[in-house]
Design a protein around this motif. Structure first.
Motif, PDB file in Angstrom:
ATOM      1  N   ASP A   1       0.908   3.882  -2.933  1.00  9.52           N
ATOM      2  CA  ASP A   1       0.576   5.285  -2.640  1.00  9.52           C
ATOM      3  C   ASP A   1       1.649   6.213  -3.194  1.00  9.52           C
ATOM      4  O   ASP A   1       1.344   7.230  -3.809  1.00  9.52           O
ATOM      5  CB  ASP A   1       0.474   5.513  -1.126  1.00  9.52           C
ATOM      6  N   ASN A   2       2.895   5.867  -2.939  1.00  4.56           N
ATOM      7  CA  ASN A   2       3.976   6.728  -3.429  1.00  4.56           C
ATOM      8  C   ASN A   2       3.944   6.844  -4.942  1.00  4.56           C
ATOM      9  O   ASN A   2       4.122   7.931  -5.499  1.00  4.56           O
ATOM     10  CB  ASN A   2       5.335   6.186  -2.987  1.00  4.56           C
ATOM     11  N   ALA A   3       3.736   5.694  -5.615  1.00  5.94           N
ATOM     12  CA  ALA A   3       3.720   5.710  -7.076  1.00  5.94           C
ATOM     13  C   ALA A   3       2.566   6.591  -7.566  1.00  5.94           C
ATOM     14  O   ALA A   3       2.741   7.430  -8.452  1.00  5.94           O
ATOM     15  CB  ALA A   3       3.585   4.289  -7.613  1.00  5.94           C
ATOM     16  N   ILE A   4       1.406   6.424  -6.961  1.00  8.90           N
ATOM     17  CA  ILE A   4       0.235   7.205  -7.386  1.00  8.90           C
ATOM     18  C   ILE A   4       0.453   8.689  -7.090  1.00  8.90           C
ATOM     19  O   ILE A   4       0.180   9.560  -7.918  1.00  8.90           O
ATOM     20  CB  ILE A   4      -1.044   6.670  -6.695  1.00  8.90           C
ATOM     21  N   GLU A   5       1.021   8.976  -5.899  1.00  9.52           N
ATOM     22  CA  GLU A   5       1.246  10.376  -5.537  1.00  9.52           C
ATOM     23  C   GLU A   5       2.309  11.031  -6.423  1.00  9.52           C
ATOM     24  O   GLU A   5       2.353  12.254  -6.543  1.00  9.52           O
ATOM     25  CB  GLU A   5       1.662  10.484  -4.057  1.00  9.52           C
ATOM     26  N   ALA A   6       3.154  10.205  -7.033  1.00  5.14           N
ATOM     27  CA  ALA A   6       4.193  10.763  -7.905  1.00  5.14           C
ATOM     28  C   ALA A   6       3.623  11.174  -9.260  1.00  5.14           C
ATOM     29  O   ALA A   6       4.311  11.792 -10.063  1.00  5.14           O
ATOM     30  CB  ALA A   6       5.326   9.753  -8.100  1.00  5.14           C
TER      31      ALA A   6
ATOM     32  N   THR B   1       9.156  14.944   0.880  1.00 13.50           N
ATOM     33  CA  THR B   1       9.192  16.165   0.076  1.00 13.50           C
ATOM     34  C   THR B   1       7.771  16.627  -0.222  1.00 13.50           C
ATOM     35  O   THR B   1       7.571  17.513  -1.034  1.00 13.50           O
ATOM     36  CB  THR B   1       9.920  15.919  -1.259  1.00 13.50           C
ATOM     37  N   LYS B   2       6.798  15.984   0.426  1.00 12.61           N
ATOM     38  CA  LYS B   2       5.407  16.323   0.127  1.00 12.61           C
ATOM     39  C   LYS B   2       4.940  17.489   0.989  1.00 12.61           C
ATOM     40  O   LYS B   2       5.480  17.705   2.070  1.00 12.61           O
ATOM     41  CB  LYS B   2       4.536  15.088   0.311  1.00 12.61           C
ATOM     42  N   PRO B   3       3.923  18.233   0.507  1.00 10.05           N
ATOM     43  CA  PRO B   3       3.482  19.419   1.248  1.00 10.05           C
ATOM     44  C   PRO B   3       3.012  19.074   2.663  1.00 10.05           C
ATOM     45  O   PRO B   3       2.625  17.926   2.927  1.00 10.05           O
ATOM     46  CB  PRO B   3       2.309  19.945   0.419  1.00 10.05           C
TER      47      PRO B   3
ATOM     48  N   ARG C   1       0.831  -1.204   0.000  1.00 10.56           N
ATOM     49  CA  ARG C   1       0.000   0.000   0.000  1.00 10.56           C
ATOM     50  C   ARG C   1       0.877   1.271   0.000  1.00 10.56           C
ATOM     51  O   ARG C   1       0.672   2.204  -0.743  1.00 10.56           O
ATOM     52  CB  ARG C   1      -0.886  -0.053   1.250  1.00 10.56           C
ATOM     53  N   HIS C   2       1.885   1.276   0.884  1.00  8.96           N
ATOM     54  CA  HIS C   2       2.771   2.449   0.952  1.00  8.96           C
ATOM     55  C   HIS C   2       3.474   2.684  -0.378  1.00  8.96           C
ATOM     56  O   HIS C   2       3.632   3.815  -0.827  1.00  8.96           O
ATOM     57  CB  HIS C   2       3.826   2.267   2.052  1.00  8.96           C
ATOM     58  N   LEU C   3       3.907   1.588  -1.018  1.00 14.53           N
ATOM     59  CA  LEU C   3       4.619   1.737  -2.293  1.00 14.53           C
ATOM     60  C   LEU C   3       3.663   2.184  -3.394  1.00 14.53           C
ATOM     61  O   LEU C   3       4.004   3.043  -4.222  1.00 14.53           O
ATOM     62  CB  LEU C   3       5.296   0.415  -2.676  1.00 14.53           C
TER      63      LEU C   3
ATOM     64  N   LEU D   1       6.898   8.537   6.499  1.00 11.36           N
ATOM     65  CA  LEU D   1       7.088   7.274   7.206  1.00 11.36           C
ATOM     66  C   LEU D   1       6.738   6.063   6.354  1.00 11.36           C
ATOM     67  O   LEU D   1       6.958   4.930   6.744  1.00 11.36           O
ATOM     68  CB  LEU D   1       6.243   7.268   8.487  1.00 11.36           C
ATOM     69  N   GLY D   2       6.188   6.299   5.164  1.00 21.43           N
ATOM     70  CA  GLY D   2       5.738   5.194   4.323  1.00 21.43           C
ATOM     71  C   GLY D   2       6.859   4.217   3.988  1.00 21.43           C
ATOM     72  O   GLY D   2       6.730   3.013   4.199  1.00 21.43           O
ATOM     73  N   LEU D   3       7.955   4.737   3.481  1.00 21.71           N
ATOM     74  CA  LEU D   3       9.040   3.850   3.064  1.00 21.71           C
ATOM     75  C   LEU D   3       9.778   3.253   4.256  1.00 21.71           C
ATOM     76  O   LEU D   3      10.250   2.122   4.193  1.00 21.71           O
ATOM     77  CB  LEU D   3      10.022   4.597   2.163  1.00 21.71           C
TER      78      LEU D   3
HETATM   79 MG   LIG Z   1       4.568   7.580   1.025  1.00 18.10          MG
END
Ligand SMILES: [Mg+2]
Ligand SMILES: Nc1ncnc2c1ncn2[C@@H]1O[C@H](COP(=O)(O)OP(=O)(O)OP(=O)(O)O)[C@@H](O)[C@H]1O
Lengths: 260, 129
Positions: free
Chosen positions: A145-150, A213-215, A141-143, A222-224
Motif C-alpha cells: 500500500d505504501n509503495a502504491i500510495e507513493a 504525511t498523508k492527507p 499489504r501495508h508495505l 499505523l501501517g509501518l
Molecule cells: Mg501505510
C-alpha cells in the motif's frame, strides 16, 4: 538489566531510549486524539445540523449521511490498526513454503493501471519459513500500500524474493527482536517503488505509530508500526531505506528453515 | 438587533474539509456569521489577506504548515497581526496548556469535538467588540 544486550549497557543509551519511548507515547496519544476526535467532531456537528432549525434539504441529508459514514469508518480503521500494531500475535506459526505464499500475494495484488510491475519470485528454491500466513500477508499489504500510495501518477512497483545470507552488520536495532544471526540463511522479500522517497529527517519517524504525511483521513500512520510489529513477532527484520536511484525499498528478512 | 447587526467574518482553517463544511453550515445557520473555509494550509495567508476575517479558527495538526506556523506568520505580519486567532484542535488537551510556553500558550483554544453551541459561545467570547 542482567539480560540486556551489551550495547544497551551504556547509561546514556538508556536515557536516550527512555526519551524515545516518552516521545513515542506522546505521539501515540496525540495520534489517537487526532484520529478519534476529528471524526467525533464530524458526528457532533452533523447531529447539530440534524437537530437544527433549518429544514433538511435532500442535499444536506445525503451530505450528513456521508459525513457520518466517513467518521465511523475512520474510527473503525484507527481502532483496527491500533490493535494490529499493539496486540500480541496470538495466531499460531506454521511451517510454510515461501514460494507459493508469495506467488499468492502477487496474484492477489490489484495494481493500479498507472503502475508497472516487476516481479521476481522464483517458483523454485525459495526457503521454507516459520510464519503466520494471515499476519505476514497483512504486513506485506501495508508495505505494498505504501509503495502504491507513493506513486499516485506513474511508477514501477518491484516485488522480489530471494535467499540471502545474513552479513555481520545486518542485525537489526534494539527495536526489533530478531532471531537472525550473521551467517544465517534468510528469505529476503523486497518491495520497492519509484516514488519520491522519504525525506532523511523523517526516516527515524516512519515506524512511529501515527506518524503520517498523508492527507487527513487517508493515512492513520499505523501501517509501518503494524508491519514492523508483525515482522518482529516472526523474529525477522524489517528495514526501510531510500534507494540511490530514487524511491523506497522495504526489506523483510525472515529466517530460512533448514531444508529437510 | 441581531438581525441588523453586520455579520462577523469567521475564517476556518483546518485540513479536514468535512469538519470545516459542517462548522460553516452550522455557524451560517445562526444567521450571525459570514464563514469562509480554507483546507490548504499553504493558502491560509492568502485567504486571510483576501477575506480579512474578524476571527480565525485554526487547527493545529495539519500537513505542510501547522497551526503554530500559521499563527507565527499572522503575528509577524503588520497587516494581519490585529486579527483575533483561536485554536480548535483534537490534539491539544487542557492539560497540555498548563505548563510553560507551549506552542499555543496564550491563545484560546476549544478542544474537538465541540457542539455548535459551544463553538458559538467560544467565538462570541473572543470576537473583538
Ligand atoms: Mg501505510
Ligand atoms: N514507500 C514510501 N514512499 C514514501 N514515503 C513513505 C513510504 N512508505 C512510508 N512512507 C512514509 O512513512 C509514513 C508512515 O507510513 P505508514 O504506512 O506507517 O502510515 P501511512 O501510510 O501514512 O498510513 P496508513 O498505513 O495507516 O494508512 C507515510 O505517511 C509516509 O510519509
Amino acid at each position: 538489566m542482567s539480560d540486556a544486550a551489551p550495547e544497551q549497557g551504556n547509561p546514556r543509551d538508556d536515557s536516550l531510549r527512555e526519551l524515545a519511548v516518552a516521545d513515542t507515547l506522546t505521539r501515540i496519544s496525540k495520534g489517537i486524539a487526532h484520529e478519534i476526535c476529528n471524526p467525533l467532531s464530524q458526528i457532533t456537528l452533523a447531529a447539530d445540523l440534524l437537530g437544527g432549525q433549518r429544514p433538511l434539504t435532500d442535499e444536506r441529508r445525503s451530505q450528513i449521511a456521508k459525513v457520518l459514514h466517513q467518521a465511523s469508518q475512520r474510527i473503525d480503521r484507527a481502532v483496527t490498526q491500533l490493535q494490529q500494531a499493539c496486540s500480541p500475535l496470538q495466531e499460531a506459526m506454521e511451517v510454510l513454503d515461501s514460494g507459493p505464499l508469495l506467488q499468492g500475494t502477487l496474484s492477489a495484488l490489484k495494481l493500479p493501471a498507472h503502475l508497472s510491475l516487476e516481479a521476481e519470485i522464483p517458483t523454485q528454491g525459495l526457503p521454507r519459513i516459520k510464519a503466520n500466513a494471515k499476519y505476514l500477508g497483512i504486513a506485506l499489504r501495508h508495505l505494498l500500500d505504501n509503495a502504491i500510495e507513493a506513486m499516485p501518477k506513474a511508477g514501477r512497483l518491484t516485488l522480489r524474493a530471494s535467499t540471502r545470507q545474513i552479513g555481520q552488520s545486518q542485525r537489526g536495532s534494539w527495536q526489533q527482536s530478531t532471531s537472525l544471526n550473521a551467517g544465517d540463511l534468510a528469505l529476503c522479500i523486497e518491495i520497492c517503488d519509484s516514488g519520491p522517497g522519504i525525506p532523511t529527517q523523517q526516516l527515524h519517524l516512519i515506524f512511529e505509530p501515527f506518524f503520517s504525511t498523508k492527507p487527513a483521513g487517508q493515512g492513520s500512520g499505523l501501517g509501518l508500526a503494524a508491519a514492523r510489529k508483525i515482522i518482529s513477532l516472526h523474529e525477522g527484520q524489517l528495514d526501510i531505506a531510500n534507494l540511490p536511484q530514487g524511491g523506497v525499498c522495504a526489506t523483510i528478512l525472515l529466517k530460512a528453515l533448514n531444508q529437510a | 438587533m441581531s438581525d441588523t447587526a453586520p455579520k462577523k467574518k469567521i475564517l476556518l482553517i483546518d485540513d479536514e474539509p468535512f469538519i470545516t463544511n459542517l462548522m460553516a453550515m452550522n455557524l451560517e445557520d445562526t444567521g450571525r456569521f459570514e464563514v469562509r473555509e480554507q483546507n490548504d494550509s499553504l493558502q491560509a495567508l492568502e485567504t486571510i489577506m483576501d477575506f480579512v476575517p474578524d476571527l480565525i479558527v485554526l487547527d493545529v495538526m495539519m500537513p505542510d504548515l501547522d497551526g503554530a506556523d500559521i499563527l507565527y506568520r499572522i503575528k509577524n505580519d503588520s497587516r494581519l497581526k490585529h486579527i483575533k486567532v483561536v485554536f480548535h484542535t483534537a490534539t491539544v488537551r487542557e492539560s497540555d496548556l498548563s505548563g510553560d510556553g507551549k506552542l499555543i500558550n496564550g491563545f484560546p483554544f476549544l478542544p474537538k469535538p465541540a457542539t455548535t453551541e459551544q463553538m458559538v459561545t467560544f467565538i462570541d467570547r473572543h470576537l473583538p467588540a
